[in-house]
Design a protein around this motif. Structure first.
Motif: not given
Length: 67
Positions: A34-42, A51-58
């Motif tokens: 399943i394409p999920v990004r878990t390495n997004v530091p927010n 809350v992280s979004h697909g594109k742009g800043d949280p």
């Protein structure tokens, strides 16, 4: 003898196509995950809800009532 194995696509074409589509999607997810990004530091710390979004800043909101 093989009368039960006959495919009559006149009325079942939609069901067969949906079954093939479901099998293809399930196969894709089983093969590639399943394409999920878990390495997004927010976030800025425990006092922030982000809350992280697909594109742009949280989008972050500071919890004023928490110590």
């Amino acid at each position: 003898m093989w009368r039960w194995f006959c495919w009559h696509l006149e009325g079942n074409a939609l069901a067969v196509l949906l079954a093939i589509l479901f099998a293809a999607v399930f196969g894709w997810l089983a093969a590639f995950g399943i394409p999920v990004r878990t390495n997004v530091p927010n976030g800025f710390g425990p006092e922030w809800d982000c809350v992280s979004h697909g594109k742009g800043d949280p989008t972050c909101i500071k919890n004023v009532g928490k110590p």
